[in-house]
Write a protein that holds these residues in place. Structure first.
Motif, mmCIF file in Angstrom:
data_model
loop_
_atom_site.group_PDB
_atom_site.id
_atom_site.type_symbol
_atom_site.label_atom_id
_atom_site.label_comp_id
_atom_site.label_asym_id
_atom_site.label_seq_id
_atom_site.Cartn_x
_atom_site.Cartn_y
_atom_site.Cartn_z
ATOM 1 N N LEU A 6 0.778 -1.053 0.092
ATOM 2 C CA LEU A 6 0.107 -0.078 -0.019
ATOM 3 C C LEU A 6 0.753 1.136 -0.153
ATOM 4 C CD1 LEU A 6 -2.745 1.474 0.418
ATOM 5 C CD2 LEU A 6 -2.280 1.297 2.687
ATOM 6 N N THR A 7 0.682 2.191 -0.918
ATOM 7 C CA THR A 7 1.210 3.405 -0.783
ATOM 8 C C THR A 7 0.192 4.531 -0.566
ATOM 9 O OG1 THR A 7 2.601 2.936 -2.638
ATOM 10 C CG2 THR A 7 2.531 5.182 -2.202
ATOM 11 N N VAL A 8 0.771 5.363 0.510
ATOM 12 C CA VAL A 8 -0.038 6.535 1.023
ATOM 13 C C VAL A 8 0.851 7.805 0.803
ATOM 14 C CG1 VAL A 8 -0.795 7.507 3.016
ATOM 15 C CG2 VAL A 8 -0.829 5.104 2.969
ATOM 16 N N ILE A 9 -0.009 8.629 0.179
ATOM 17 C CA ILE A 9 0.479 9.967 0.137
ATOM 18 C C ILE A 9 -0.559 11.096 1.000
ATOM 19 C CG2 ILE A 9 0.549 11.989 -1.581
ATOM 20 C CD1 ILE A 9 2.273 9.580 -2.357
ATOM 21 N N ALA A 10 0.313 11.659 2.011
ATOM 22 C CA ALA A 10 -0.371 12.581 2.839
ATOM 23 C C ALA A 10 0.172 14.124 2.550
ATOM 24 C CB ALA A 10 -0.127 12.043 4.384
ATOM 25 N N ILE A 11 -0.669 14.955 2.376
ATOM 26 C CA ILE A 11 -0.218 16.288 1.940
ATOM 27 C C ILE A 11 -0.795 17.173 3.111
ATOM 28 C CG2 ILE A 11 -0.550 17.922 0.512
ATOM 29 C CD1 ILE A 11 -1.305 15.864 -1.597
ATOM 30 N N THR A 12 0.266 17.811 3.611
ATOM 31 C CA THR A 12 -0.189 18.707 4.987
ATOM 32 C C THR A 12 0.202 20.108 4.757
ATOM 33 O OG1 THR A 12 2.153 18.323 6.100
ATOM 34 C CG2 THR A 12 0.493 16.763 6.328
ATOM 35 N N THR A 13 -0.275 21.111 5.347
ATOM 36 C CA THR A 13 -0.229 22.488 5.053
ATOM 37 C C THR A 13 -0.151 22.803 6.580
ATOM 38 O OG1 THR A 13 -1.349 22.619 3.075
ATOM 39 C CG2 THR A 13 -0.698 24.406 4.116
ATOM 40 N N ALA A 14 1.047 23.528 6.966
ATOM 41 C CA ALA A 14 1.062 24.238 8.266
ATOM 42 C C ALA A 14 0.345 25.484 8.296
ATOM 43 C CB ALA A 14 2.420 24.399 8.541
ATOM 44 N N LYS A 15 -0.243 25.930 9.437
ATOM 45 C CA LYS A 15 -0.663 27.235 9.649
ATOM 46 C C LYS A 15 0.577 28.280 9.541
ATOM 47 C CE LYS A 15 -4.608 25.975 12.679
ATOM 48 N NZ LYS A 15 -4.973 26.139 13.976
ATOM 49 N N PRO A 16 0.338 29.409 9.161
ATOM 50 C CA PRO A 16 1.330 30.335 9.179
ATOM 51 C C PRO A 16 1.936 30.525 10.354
ATOM 52 C CG PRO A 16 -0.597 31.326 7.805
ATOM 53 C CD PRO A 16 -0.772 30.023 8.605
ATOM 54 N N GLY A 17 3.360 30.370 10.620
ATOM 55 C CA GLY A 17 4.175 30.617 11.814
ATOM 56 C C GLY A 17 4.279 29.317 12.418
ATOM 57 N N LYS A 18 3.637 28.327 11.941
ATOM 58 C CA LYS A 18 3.770 26.919 12.485
ATOM 59 C C LYS A 18 4.700 25.896 11.822
ATOM 60 C CE LYS A 18 1.339 28.190 16.050
ATOM 61 N NZ LYS A 18 1.807 28.199 17.571
#
Length: 100
Positions: A6-18
């Motif tokens: 199984l391949t997993v792609i997880a895309i995350t975006t940080a809050k500004p400054g975090k």
């Protein structure tokens, strides 16, 4: 559940400054996860266009082992560290190989 890789792609975006705090927690998670049974690949990439965006590329020997990771100690520590407050956005995509 499937016993194929199984391949997993997880895309995350940080809050500004975090970005730095989230990035440090994610890097610790990578180091711990690479030691888990069934982990074939666990990479963390950063977008060249937006430094807040980081992408996990994971490959697991089976969906069962990925699910064990999601319920495991490293992921529990990651979540307990308070990182949930650092995310502006999160997307998870599970993939299976169909050709090649």
């Amino acid at each position: 559940m499937s016993q194929s890789p199984l391949t997993v792609i997880a895309i995350t975006t940080a809050k500004p400054g975090k970005e730095a705090a989230l990035g440090a927690a994610q890097e610790k998670l990578v180091a711990e996860t690479l030691l888990e049974d069934g982990c074939l690949r666990y990479e963390l990439h950063q977008s060249l266009d937006d430094g807040r965006v980081r992408i996990f590329v994971e490959t697991w020997a089976s969906e069962d082992e990925w699910r064990a990771h999601m319920d495991g100690a490293a992921m529990q520590r990651f979540q307990a560290s308070g990182v949930g407050d650092y995310f502006a956005d999160f997307a998870l995509h599970r993939l299976t190989k169909v050709a090649g």
